[in-house]
Design a protein around this motif. Structure first.
Motif, PDB file in Angstrom:
ATOM      1  N   ALA A   1      53.801   8.897   0.261  1.00 41.85           N
ATOM      2  CA  ALA A   1      52.654   9.101   1.144  1.00 41.85           C
ATOM      3  C   ALA A   1      51.325   9.156   0.397  1.00 41.85           C
ATOM      4  O   ALA A   1      50.264   9.008   0.996  1.00 41.85           O
ATOM      5  CB  ALA A   1      52.844  10.385   1.946  1.00 41.85           C
ATOM      6  N   ASP A   2      51.356   9.347  -0.900  1.00 46.30           N
ATOM      7  CA  ASP A   2      50.146   9.499  -1.719  1.00 46.30           C
ATOM      8  C   ASP A   2      49.854   8.192  -2.447  1.00 46.30           C
ATOM      9  O   ASP A   2      50.755   7.579  -3.012  1.00 46.30           O
ATOM     10  CB  ASP A   2      50.383  10.634  -2.720  1.00 46.30           C
ATOM     11  N   HIS A   3      48.593   7.786  -2.490  1.00 45.66           N
ATOM     12  CA  HIS A   3      48.224   6.504  -3.118  1.00 45.66           C
ATOM     13  C   HIS A   3      48.533   6.447  -4.615  1.00 45.66           C
ATOM     14  O   HIS A   3      48.659   5.372  -5.180  1.00 45.66           O
ATOM     15  CB  HIS A   3      46.749   6.173  -2.850  1.00 45.66           C
ATOM     16  N   ASP A   4      48.682   7.599  -5.274  1.00 50.11           N
ATOM     17  CA  ASP A   4      49.031   7.633  -6.702  1.00 50.11           C
ATOM     18  C   ASP A   4      50.540   7.628  -6.933  1.00 50.11           C
ATOM     19  O   ASP A   4      50.984   7.632  -8.074  1.00 50.11           O
ATOM     20  CB  ASP A   4      48.440   8.872  -7.373  1.00 50.11           C
ATOM     21  N   PHE A   5      51.326   7.672  -5.864  1.00 50.39           N
ATOM     22  CA  PHE A   5      52.782   7.721  -5.954  1.00 50.39           C
ATOM     23  C   PHE A   5      53.245   8.776  -6.961  1.00 50.39           C
ATOM     24  O   PHE A   5      53.882   8.460  -7.967  1.00 50.39           O
ATOM     25  CB  PHE A   5      53.358   6.352  -6.329  1.00 50.39           C
ATOM     26  N   PRO A   6      52.941  10.058  -6.700  1.00 48.92           N
ATOM     27  CA  PRO A   6      53.331  11.109  -7.654  1.00 48.92           C
ATOM     28  C   PRO A   6      54.822  11.423  -7.574  1.00 48.92           C
ATOM     29  O   PRO A   6      55.272  12.194  -6.733  1.00 48.92           O
ATOM     30  CB  PRO A   6      52.487  12.307  -7.209  1.00 48.92           C
ATOM     31  N   VAL A   7      55.590  10.810  -8.463  1.00 47.75           N
ATOM     32  CA  VAL A   7      57.026  11.039  -8.491  1.00 47.75           C
ATOM     33  C   VAL A   7      57.307  12.409  -9.117  1.00 47.75           C
ATOM     34  O   VAL A   7      56.482  12.942  -9.862  1.00 47.75           O
ATOM     35  CB  VAL A   7      57.790   9.923  -9.242  1.00 47.75           C
ATOM     36  N   VAL A   8      58.450  12.955  -8.816  1.00 50.04           N
ATOM     37  CA  VAL A   8      58.857  14.241  -9.375  1.00 50.04           C
ATOM     38  C   VAL A   8      59.698  13.963 -10.619  1.00 50.04           C
ATOM     39  O   VAL A   8      60.584  13.115 -10.598  1.00 50.04           O
ATOM     40  CB  VAL A   8      59.691  15.053  -8.358  1.00 50.04           C
ATOM     41  N   VAL A   9      59.395  14.678 -11.688  1.00 46.31           N
ATOM     42  CA  VAL A   9      60.185  14.597 -12.916  1.00 46.31           C
ATOM     43  C   VAL A   9      60.885  15.943 -13.082  1.00 46.31           C
ATOM     44  O   VAL A   9      60.265  16.994 -12.935  1.00 46.31           O
ATOM     45  CB  VAL A   9      59.288  14.331 -14.151  1.00 46.31           C
ATOM     46  N   ALA A  10      62.174  15.899 -13.352  1.00 47.27           N
ATOM     47  CA  ALA A  10      62.949  17.127 -13.544  1.00 47.27           C
ATOM     48  C   ALA A  10      63.458  17.209 -14.979  1.00 47.27           C
ATOM     49  O   ALA A  10      64.023  16.250 -15.493  1.00 47.27           O
ATOM     50  CB  ALA A  10      64.121  17.173 -12.568  1.00 47.27           C
ATOM     51  N   ASP A  11      63.240  18.351 -15.598  1.00 45.74           N
ATOM     52  CA  ASP A  11      63.733  18.601 -16.947  1.00 45.74           C
ATOM     53  C   ASP A  11      65.195  19.021 -16.865  1.00 45.74           C
ATOM     54  O   ASP A  11      65.558  19.880 -16.068  1.00 45.74           O
ATOM     55  CB  ASP A  11      62.909  19.719 -17.584  1.00 45.74           C
ATOM     56  N   LEU A  12      66.021  18.408 -17.668  1.00 46.37           N
ATOM     57  CA  LEU A  12      67.430  18.770 -17.709  1.00 46.37           C
ATOM     58  C   LEU A  12      67.831  19.373 -19.049  1.00 46.37           C
ATOM     59  O   LEU A  12      68.964  19.810 -19.214  1.00 46.37           O
ATOM     60  CB  LEU A  12      68.308  17.538 -17.428  1.00 46.37           C
ATOM     61  N   ARG A  13      66.908  19.407 -20.008  1.00 46.72           N
ATOM     62  CA  ARG A  13      67.263  19.842 -21.356  1.00 46.72           C
ATOM     63  C   ARG A  13      66.592  21.146 -21.761  1.00 46.72           C
ATOM     64  O   ARG A  13      67.247  22.153 -21.940  1.00 46.72           O
ATOM     65  CB  ARG A  13      66.911  18.742 -22.353  1.00 46.72           C
ATOM     66  N   GLY A  14      65.273  21.121 -21.966  1.00 51.06           N
ATOM     67  CA  GLY A  14      64.559  22.287 -22.474  1.00 51.06           C
ATOM     68  C   GLY A  14      64.505  23.448 -21.505  1.00 51.06           C
ATOM     69  O   GLY A  14      64.844  24.585 -21.841  1.00 51.06           O
ATOM     70  N   GLU A  15      64.063  23.160 -20.273  1.00 51.45           N
ATOM     71  CA  GLU A  15      63.974  24.158 -19.207  1.00 51.45           C
ATOM     72  C   GLU A  15      64.666  23.577 -17.977  1.00 51.45           C
ATOM     73  O   GLU A  15      64.002  23.122 -17.050  1.00 51.45           O
ATOM     74  CB  GLU A  15      62.519  24.482 -18.888  1.00 51.45           C
ATOM     75  N   PRO A  16      65.989  23.533 -17.982  1.00 51.87           N
ATOM     76  CA  PRO A  16      66.725  22.865 -16.903  1.00 51.87           C
ATOM     77  C   PRO A  16      66.260  23.289 -15.501  1.00 51.87           C
ATOM     78  O   PRO A  16      66.197  24.473 -15.204  1.00 51.87           O
ATOM     79  CB  PRO A  16      68.167  23.266 -17.146  1.00 51.87           C
ATOM     80  N   GLY A  17      65.892  22.276 -14.723  1.00 53.15           N
ATOM     81  CA  GLY A  17      65.457  22.510 -13.360  1.00 53.15           C
ATOM     82  C   GLY A  17      63.960  22.565 -13.174  1.00 53.15           C
ATOM     83  O   GLY A  17      63.473  22.509 -12.052  1.00 53.15           O
ATOM     84  N   ARG A  18      63.191  22.680 -14.261  1.00 51.19           N
ATOM     85  CA  ARG A  18      61.731  22.710 -14.122  1.00 51.19           C
ATOM     86  C   ARG A  18      61.251  21.327 -13.698  1.00 51.19           C
ATOM     87  O   ARG A  18      61.692  20.314 -14.237  1.00 51.19           O
ATOM     88  CB  ARG A  18      61.066  23.107 -15.430  1.00 51.19           C
ATOM     89  N   THR A  19      60.347  21.299 -12.751  1.00 49.99           N
ATOM     90  CA  THR A  19      59.846  20.025 -12.239  1.00 49.99           C
ATOM     91  C   THR A  19      58.328  20.010 -12.206  1.00 49.99           C
ATOM     92  O   THR A  19      57.671  21.057 -12.206  1.00 49.99           O
ATOM     93  CB  THR A  19      60.356  19.750 -10.807  1.00 49.99           C
ATOM     94  N   PHE A  20      57.788  18.807 -12.166  1.00 49.44           N
ATOM     95  CA  PHE A  20      56.370  18.601 -11.898  1.00 49.44           C
ATOM     96  C   PHE A  20      56.207  17.181 -11.386  1.00 49.44           C
ATOM     97  O   PHE A  20      57.117  16.370 -11.465  1.00 49.44           O
ATOM     98  CB  PHE A  20      55.505  18.864 -13.136  1.00 49.44           C
ATOM     99  N   ARG A  21      55.042  16.909 -10.834  1.00 48.60           N
ATOM    100  CA  ARG A  21      54.734  15.564 -10.334  1.00 48.60           C
ATOM    101  C   ARG A  21      53.875  14.834 -11.352  1.00 48.60           C
ATOM    102  O   ARG A  21      53.037  15.432 -12.021  1.00 48.60           O
ATOM    103  CB  ARG A  21      53.988  15.641  -9.008  1.00 48.60           C
TER     104      ARG A  21
END
Length: 135
Positions: free
Chosen positions: A80-100
């Motif tokens: 829905a956003d013109h920048d297409f902010p995908v979510v990235v999920a950390d699985l190693r350092g801080e498992p489960g931490r996400t950001f766009r």
């Protein structure tokens, strides 16, 4: 009872959790990712429809995906956003931490000088919590 396993991928998995909203925006996002040189494999497009990011991350962690890749997610907001902010999920350092992260800057992630936490910390300082690059 059928056990769900995370599909095997050779590159970073790109998971779509939103319902099919038409292929125009989806194809535009894929084109942006390909143009940046981002290396990814699309997970079967409808496998995780309506799953939360947390649920997919839990499955990935249980299946040993952290040994291979981080995760990328495409949800309703990303399309829905013109920048297409995908979510990235950390699985190693801080498992489960996400950001766009805006799709156009995904090619620089992670960089040799800035890891997952640096990008996530910077995203958290933004009004919409989306990483668009270091100033």
């Amino acid at each position: 009872m059928t056990t769900v396993e995370f599909p095997e991928t050779r590159r970073t998995p790109l998971v779509r959790t939103c319902t099919d909203t038409g292929e125009g925006l989806w194809n535009e996002l894929l084109g942006i990712l390909l143009s940046t040189g981002t290396s990814f494999d699309v997970v079967m497009e409808d496998m995780f429809t309506d799953w939360s990011v947390e649920r997919v991350v839990t499955l990935a962690l249980e299946d040993g995906l952290p040994l291979r890749h981080p995760l990328l997610f495409v949800d309703e907001r990303a399309l829905a956003d013109h920048d297409f902010p995908v979510v990235v999920a950390d699985l190693r350092g801080e498992p489960g931490r996400t950001f766009r992260i805006a799709a156009a800057v995904l090619s620089g992630f992670p960089s040799p000088r800035a890891g997952f936490a640096d990008h996530a910390d910077h995203a958290e300082l933004q009004p919409d919590r989306t990483f668009r690059g270091f100033c």
